[in-house]
Design an enzyme around this catalytic site. Structure first.
Site, PDB file in Angstrom:
ATOM      1  N   LYS A 120       0.827  -1.205   0.000  1.00  0.00           N
ATOM      2  CA  LYS A 120       0.000   0.000   0.000  1.00  0.00           C
ATOM      3  C   LYS A 120       0.865   1.260   0.000  1.00  0.00           C
ATOM      4  CE  LYS A 120      -2.174   1.478   3.689  1.00  0.00           C
ATOM      5  NZ  LYS A 120      -3.128   1.623   4.817  1.00  0.00           N
ATOM      6  N   ASP A 138      -6.750   1.323   0.778  1.00  0.00           N
ATOM      7  CA  ASP A 138      -6.827   1.410   2.238  1.00  0.00           C
ATOM      8  C   ASP A 138      -8.260   1.078   2.663  1.00  0.00           C
ATOM      9  OD1 ASP A 138      -8.323   3.608   1.479  1.00  0.00           O
ATOM     10  OD2 ASP A 138      -7.335   5.001   2.856  1.00  0.00           O
TER      11      ASP A 138
END
Length: 212
Positions: A120, A138
């Site tokens: 991420k 997210d």
């Protein structure tokens, strides 16, 4: 969600916010990298408060190494998990100096090899610092992708892979920011603001909130 709806969804989000960007404060790829590492399980507001004090003092890998872990902790002590994050930032700075000439690498493999940097974080840096069409999934993007029917999936990686296929090329670079901001301010976890949502009629969410 069918392609025509997806195009319209992103067209509307683009109309509302033609030039979306991160809410983390940064001026260089390295500052962004540090800010994103610090942002895990923390708010952007909280991270910005800390980095506004840290970056004027140390905003390069060597400067943070010179600062040292103990002093770094004093700057970021208001952020959750600051002890572990300080260790990761120091270790990352050391690798950047030793292996990358003090520069943030532009490859996913090299980024993910840095302490405290997962997929991420790598996606955020690649997208925001270097303009790559990556999408960092997210909790906000995961929620929006599932609720709307844009890219439903049971895991973050499934959603990311589906978004990579579903998002039209013309929207790919900014899709990350449009979706995260939409999830943060409109498609909220507990009570989404469906009556004010610009993509309400395109969304497959079955439990839409209504105007009282």
């Amino acid at each position: 969600m069918k392609r025509e709806k997806i195009v319209e969804l992103f067209r509307r989000l683009r109309e509302l916010n033609p030039h979306p960007t991160t809410e983390l404060d940064y001026t260089t790829p390295f500052e962004l990298l540090v800010a994103v590492i610090l942002s895990a399980q923390a708010t952007d507001v909280g991270v910005n408060k800390a980095t506004r004090k840290l970056f004027p003092v140390a905003n390069t890998p060597q400067a943070i190494l010179d600062l040292g872990e103990a002093k770094l902790k004093s700057f970021i002590a208001t952020i959750g998990l600051f002890n572990a994050k300080a260790k990761n930032v120091i270790a990352t700075c050391r690798l950047l100096v030793e292996q990358h000439g003090g520069e943030v690498p532009r490859s996913r493999e090299a980024l993910e090899a840095l302490p405290g940097v997962g997929r991420k974080t790598a996606n955020v840096v690649l997208n925001t610092a270097f303009g790559e069409p990556t999408i960092a999934v997210d909790t906000h993007i995961f929620r929006v992708a599932n609720r709307t029917g844009l890219a439903p999936g049971t895991t973050v990686r499934i959603v990311e892979d589906k978004l990579a296929k579903a998002v039209p090329q013309e929207f790919r670079k900014d899709a990350h920011h449009w979706l995260i901001l939409h999830g943060r301010y409109v498609c909220k976890a507990r009570k989404p603001e469906c009556p004010q949502c610009a993509i309400n009629d395109l969304c497959a969410y079955r439990h839409k909130t209504v105007t009282p």
